[in-house]
Scaffold this motif. Structure first.
Motif, PDB file in Angstrom:
ATOM      1  N   PRO A 145       4.021   2.214  -6.180  1.00  0.00           N
ATOM      2  CA  PRO A 145       3.909   1.259  -5.069  1.00  0.00           C
ATOM      3  C   PRO A 145       5.143   0.358  -4.991  1.00  0.00           C
ATOM      4  O   PRO A 145       5.634  -0.137  -6.005  1.00  0.00           O
ATOM      5  N   PHE A 146       5.630   0.165  -3.785  1.00  0.00           N
ATOM      6  CA  PHE A 146       6.798  -0.689  -3.583  1.00  0.00           C
ATOM      7  C   PHE A 146       6.395  -2.137  -3.826  1.00  0.00           C
ATOM      8  O   PHE A 146       5.327  -2.581  -3.401  1.00  0.00           O
TER       9      PHE A 146
ATOM     10  N   TYR B 153       0.834  -1.198   0.000  1.00  0.00           N
ATOM     11  CA  TYR B 153       0.000   0.000   0.000  1.00  0.00           C
ATOM     12  C   TYR B 153       0.878   1.261   0.000  1.00  0.00           C
ATOM     13  O   TYR B 153       0.439   2.328  -0.405  1.00  0.00           O
ATOM     14  N   GLY B 154       2.112   1.120   0.462  1.00  0.00           N
ATOM     15  CA  GLY B 154       3.025   2.256   0.508  1.00  0.00           C
ATOM     16  C   GLY B 154       3.782   2.432  -0.800  1.00  0.00           C
ATOM     17  O   GLY B 154       3.910   1.506  -1.605  1.00  0.00           O
ATOM     18  N   LEU B 155       4.319   3.620  -0.984  1.00  0.00           N
ATOM     19  CA  LEU B 155       5.073   3.928  -2.193  1.00  0.00           C
ATOM     20  C   LEU B 155       6.574   3.821  -1.929  1.00  0.00           C
ATOM     21  O   LEU B 155       7.029   3.863  -0.789  1.00  0.00           O
ATOM     22  N   ALA B 156       7.318   3.673  -3.003  1.00  0.00           N
ATOM     23  CA  ALA B 156       8.770   3.698  -2.895  1.00  0.00           C
ATOM     24  C   ALA B 156       9.203   5.027  -2.297  1.00  0.00           C
ATOM     25  O   ALA B 156       8.556   6.061  -2.505  1.00  0.00           O
ATOM     26  N   GLN B 157      10.309   5.014  -1.546  1.00  0.00           N
ATOM     27  CA  GLN B 157      10.775   6.254  -0.924  1.00  0.00           C
ATOM     28  C   GLN B 157      11.198   7.266  -1.972  1.00  0.00           C
ATOM     29  O   GLN B 157      11.019   8.466  -1.802  1.00  0.00           O
ATOM     30  N   LYS B 158      11.782   6.770  -3.060  1.00  0.00           N
ATOM     31  CA  LYS B 158      12.141   7.642  -4.174  1.00  0.00           C
ATOM     32  C   LYS B 158      12.394   6.788  -5.395  1.00  0.00           C
ATOM     33  O   LYS B 158      12.717   5.607  -5.283  1.00  0.00           O
TER      34      LYS B 158
END
Length: 510
Positions: free
Chosen positions: A428-429, A414-419
């Motif tokens: 999304p990671f 559910y989270g995105l890559a930091q950069k």
């Protein structure tokens, strides 16, 4: 054929030069890896303030989850490290490639030493070497120069030094290096524990690096300060008459060679930074050979053969990446604020377009699996926890038999890559694992840590655990897990967010 036809035969000089090149690559890539987490511990929970050595003035907060390990990363100039500029993945790749050739060079060197009988010049054969070495040490400390007759071609102090470096320090570095591999830790946990765990191995490896570096500096200094003409002629030409003209010629060749090697080291850094994906492809192609031969054969012992127990559980756990924000995933944030009501994790067959949506209660209804394991990040930190959840094999069984053509399992967050390394909008990671890794007993979707629901900053409500791999494969805040045929069809086609950013290889077992 007389391989020892001169005082310093060609093969010996060639291998010394190759060793010089590879040692420089090892040290420079080691600097890159250390700069990613510029702290060293003896304790495996890596709690802030408990370091025995650090290379940063930054003080860390004591509270978990408010600080990510990437925030502690340091950028080092490409003039000093390989490749530099916060590229831990490529640094690890270059380190692995250099290790492979360094070990191979060492094996050939040792074999030729014993095949030619030149080992007798390095390995002491009499106890008299110790008092003689002591006399040599006292002579050096008094700033006197031993007579050339002391060198045949090495004096006793040199012999002990070379024996220690070749037959003690080099194997020590190999053993402490492989102890940091999650594949080795999962298969031979007793070995890693004997070295003080992941952090003990990491600290010992650093100490070995310091000793190696000190030996190199001392070795080169003595070459140039003690009987320089004799030394440079033998190192460049292998022996022969010692004259001023030959010594000058040899010194010019030696200096030119050193300059060329230094230029090569620096050029390698800038070449890597110019196209990180290209550098990743090259280094991965080489290191994959060693990984396939040595590491991929190692499979975990399994939870029944307890290597780690609740007594090993860490009091502190680092994290890399912060929980999703409302801008990243409104669904996750709203569910978090409502005790995870309404949140589902999708289990999907992406080959046949079949899927099911499971709640946290559905996950808890599946067969429960629990074990204690040490988590390691490729940056260097570690933590030991008890993880509880559902094995990936049991999880995917809710879809029925594995579909024909399924070759990998992919997890998305559910989270995105930091950069994103090319500065495009964050995605999304995700991470991909092979089926053999997926089938390991300690590959689970975890919903509890140390008997409590997984902490928000560590991946709540459920996260992937793949204990034979580094942490970047352990996707947090999992949104879906699915069968896929080929990871080349997803993201940038390299097997995960970290791999797409040219920051790591598909297989995280090193």
């Amino acid at each position: 054929m007389d391989l020892a036809g001169s005082d310093f035969p060609l093969w010996l000089r060639a291998q010394h030069l190759l060793n010089f090149v590879l040692m420089g690559m090892l040290i420079r890539s080691g600097i890159e890896m250390l700069s990613s987490l510029p702290r060293l511990w003896w304790r495996n929970d890596c709690a802030p303030g408990t370091e025995w050595l650090k290379f940063t003035r930054r003080e860390l907060p004591k509270e978990e989850g408010v600080y990510t390990s990437l925030m502690d990363e340091r950028s080092v100039s490409p003039l000093l490290s390989l490749p530099g500029r916060e590229n831990i993945g490529l640094g690890r790749h270059w380190h692995g490639l250099s290790v492979m050739f360094w070990v191979l060079n060492g094996i050939v060197y040792a074999a030729l030493l014993f095949a030619t009988g030149l080992w007798r010049r390095i390995v002491p054969t009499s106890w008299e070497v110790f008092p003689q070495a002591w006399d040599s040490l006292l002579m050096y400390l008094s700033l006197e120069t031993p007579d050339i007759s002391h060198f045949t071609p090495y004096d006793s102090l040199q012999m002990l030094g070379y024996t220690f470096v070749i037959f003690v320090l080099a194997p020590f570095q190999m053993l402490t290096g492989v102890a940091m591999s999650p594949a080795v830790r999962s298969r031979f946990p007793w070995f890693v524990k004997a070295l003080g765990g992941h952090q003990g191995a990491r600290s010992l490896h650093f100490i070995g690096l310091v000793i190696f570096s000190g030996f190199i500096v001392m070795h080169v200094s003595l070459v140039l300060l003690v009987h320089r003409d004799h030394n440079v002629i033998h190192m460049v030409f292998g022996g022969g008459e010692v004259t001023t003209a030959r010594a000058a010629q040899a010194l010019v060749i030696m200096v030119a060679t050193i300059v060329a090697v230094v230029v090569f080291w620096i050029a390698l850094s800038y070449w890597s930074l110019a196209d990180r994906a290209r550098a990743q492809r090259l280094t991965t192609a080489v290191t994959e050979v060693g990984r396939t031969i040595f590491l991929d054969r190692m499979r975990p012992l399994g939870a029944k053969k307890k290597a780690y127990t609740d007594r090993d559980i860490s009091r502190f756990h680092w994290t890399n990446g912060l929980p999703p924000t409302e801008d990243e995933s409104q669904l996750w944030v709203q569910a978090r604020d409502n005790d995870w009501q309404g949140l589902t994790i999708t289990v999907r067959d992406d080959i046949n377009d079949v899927e099911q949506h499971l709640t946290l209660e559905d996950l808890r209804a599946l067969p429960r699996h629990s074990y204690v394991a040490t988590h390691t990040c490729m940056q260097g930190w570690s933590a030991t926890s008890r993880w509880t959840g559902v094995r990936l094999t049991d999880l995917m069984d809710v879809l029925g038999p594995r579909p024909a053509g399924a070759r990998y399992l992919m997890a998305e967050s559910y989270g995105l890559a930091q950069k994103m390394y090319d500065n495009r909008p964050r995605e999304p990671f995700y991470a991909v694992i092979d089926l053999e890794t997926m089938a390991e007993e300690e590959s689970i979707l975890a919903y509890e840590r140390n008997g409590h629901p997984v902490d928000e900053h560590l991946g709540a409500p459920a996260r992937l655990r793949v204990e034979s791999n580094h942490g970047y494969k352990h996707v947090k805040w999992v949104s879906r897990i699915m069968w896929i045929h080929d990871y080349a069809d997803y993201g940038d086609g390299r097997g995960g967010t970290r791999e797409d950013s040219a920051l790591q290889a598909f297989n995280g077992r090193i």
